[in-house]
Structure formats: C-alpha cells, structure tokens
Design an enzyme around this catalytic site. Structure first.
Site, mmCIF file in Angstrom:
data_model
loop_
_atom_site.group_PDB
_atom_site.id
_atom_site.type_symbol
_atom_site.label_atom_id
_atom_site.label_comp_id
_atom_site.label_asym_id
_atom_site.label_seq_id
_atom_site.Cartn_x
_atom_site.Cartn_y
_atom_site.Cartn_z
ATOM 1 N N GLY A 116 0.839 -1.183 0.000
ATOM 2 C CA GLY A 116 0.000 0.000 0.000
ATOM 3 C C GLY A 116 0.876 1.234 0.000
ATOM 4 O O GLY A 116 2.092 1.160 0.255
ATOM 5 N N GLN A 159 3.177 10.010 1.497
ATOM 6 C CA GLN A 159 4.488 9.351 1.420
ATOM 7 C C GLN A 159 5.281 9.782 0.193
ATOM 8 O O GLN A 159 6.490 9.572 0.147
ATOM 9 C CB GLN A 159 4.330 7.816 1.406
ATOM 10 N N CYS A 191 6.884 -0.576 6.517
ATOM 11 C CA CYS A 191 6.411 0.624 5.838
ATOM 12 C C CYS A 191 7.504 1.084 4.888
ATOM 13 O O CYS A 191 8.683 1.080 5.257
ATOM 14 C CB CYS A 191 6.104 1.712 6.871
ATOM 15 N N LEU A 192 7.103 1.485 3.680
ATOM 16 C CA LEU A 192 8.105 1.939 2.713
ATOM 17 C C LEU A 192 8.797 3.219 3.185
ATOM 18 O O LEU A 192 9.876 3.537 2.694
ATOM 19 C CB LEU A 192 7.457 2.145 1.346
ATOM 20 N N HIS A 224 -3.288 0.974 8.445
ATOM 21 C CA HIS A 224 -1.918 1.478 8.284
ATOM 22 C C HIS A 224 -1.886 2.643 7.290
ATOM 23 O O HIS A 224 -1.303 3.694 7.575
ATOM 24 C CB HIS A 224 -1.002 0.337 7.817
ATOM 25 N N GLU A 225 -2.517 2.441 6.118
ATOM 26 C CA GLU A 225 -2.459 3.487 5.078
ATOM 27 C C GLU A 225 -3.200 4.743 5.525
ATOM 28 O O GLU A 225 -2.734 5.864 5.291
ATOM 29 C CB GLU A 225 -3.015 2.970 3.756
ATOM 30 N N HIS A 250 -1.389 7.147 7.758
ATOM 31 C CA HIS A 250 -0.490 8.095 7.094
ATOM 32 C C HIS A 250 -1.187 9.440 6.841
ATOM 33 O O HIS A 250 -0.539 10.488 6.861
ATOM 34 C CB HIS A 250 -0.013 7.524 5.751
HETATM 35 NI NI NI Z 1 3.375 2.916 5.530
#
Ligand code: NI
Length: 183
Positions: A47, A52, A100-101, A142-143, A146
C-alpha cells in the site's frame, strides 16, 4: 507516469495531517494515482499513501495478489480510496508484523482492530464501502494512519518487538503473536 521518491521517517511531512480532496479536484487525480501505483509497484509495497510521496491529500492505494514483503498474507483487492473514513467494528485487537516503505528495512509488532468498515470514493467518483477483517483491515488502518501523520512505530507497544527485517526471526522468538484480546 513516474516512480516518485518515497519520504522516509524523519521527514516532517510524514507527521502532518493531509487535507481532504475537494470534488473539483477529482478529475485531476489520475496523475497522482498513477504515480502512487508506479511507486508502490517499484517498491513491491502492499500500500502507499499520497503523503508518502509528499502530496498532502487524503488518497491511499493498497492491494496485491501476493506480496513478497508479506508472504503469508491473503490477497487484498487493488483499491484506490479517496477521503477514506474508517469505522472500527467490535473490540477485537490483533497483533501483527508491519513494515512501511517510509521506514525501510524495519518491522514492528502493531496492534490493530481485527474488523472494520471503510468507505470513500474511487477514482471514478463511485462510492466504495466494505467490511473487512484480518490483513485487509490492517493494511487499510496502516495506510489511513499516514493521512493523519501517524507512522506504525508510533503504535508499537513493546519496543523490543521493533527491529530490522533481517533480525525478524530472532525477534519473532521473543515476540510471539499475542492472543487476540478484547480492548
Ligand atoms: Ni506505511
């Protein structure tokens, strides 16, 4: 379109609250969404949220058939979700490993609601409303975190269960998945 640079933890933009997408902006969101898709695929992510890549709008994408970063996870339908709203259902909390990226190379054990209903707009303006459980519910939480400036390490309860991916096997020994507990 383009693979964009992913902001990493420490960049103050990741701690900002993103703003809602106005109706008038909807027709122009295609470029942003294509960039999100290209960037997520290049990083093999499950995701990605617009902030981000430095775009402070309430847009997330998620979904995969299978994912090398989460080999045990069930597939999640690919979804573009604009102005998402979450309603946590029930009191069951599930602990699971997240990455997480924006926090590359790390994993942590994060408690999430096991079940939730989410809604929002799709890219074509149609309405999405789903009730989901398990990893699907985890990814959405999670997304959407953000969009409120929350990174998963901020939700870790036991910092001994936060570390580098290549130590995961060692961590897993001391961080057994906790039993489902009622909040
Ligand atoms: Ni993340």
């Amino acid at each position: 379109m383009a693979v964009r640079q992913i902001l990493k933890m420490g960049d103050p933009r990741l701690f900002e609250v993103s703003r809602a997408v106005e109706d008038s902006e909807m027709p122009g969101l295609g470029d942003l969404v294509r960039d999100l898709i290209d960037t997520m695929e290049a990083a093999d992510g499950a995701g990605l949220a617009a902030p981000q890549i430095g775009v402070m709008k309430r847009v997330v994408i998620f979904g995969f058939e299978s994912n090398a970063r989460y080999p045990d996870a069930d597939s999640v339908p690919f979804t573009v979700l604009i102005n998402p709203q979450l309603e946590l259902l029930g009191e069951d909390i599930q602990y699971g490993w997240e990455g997480c990226l924006s926090v590359p190379g790390m994993r942590g054990m994060v408690p999430r609601s096991q079940k939730l209903r989410y809604s929002g707009a799709a890219l074509d303006g149609s309405r999405i409303e789903r009730t989901v459980t398990g990893f699907h519910a985890r990814v959405v939480q999670h997304e959407c975190d953000h969009l409120d400036g929350i990174l998963y390490p901020m939700r870790i309860e036991d910092m001994r269960c936060f570390g580098f991916e290549d130590e995961l096997r060692n961590m897993a020994a001391s961080c057994p998945p906790a039993p489902v507990v009622a909040a």
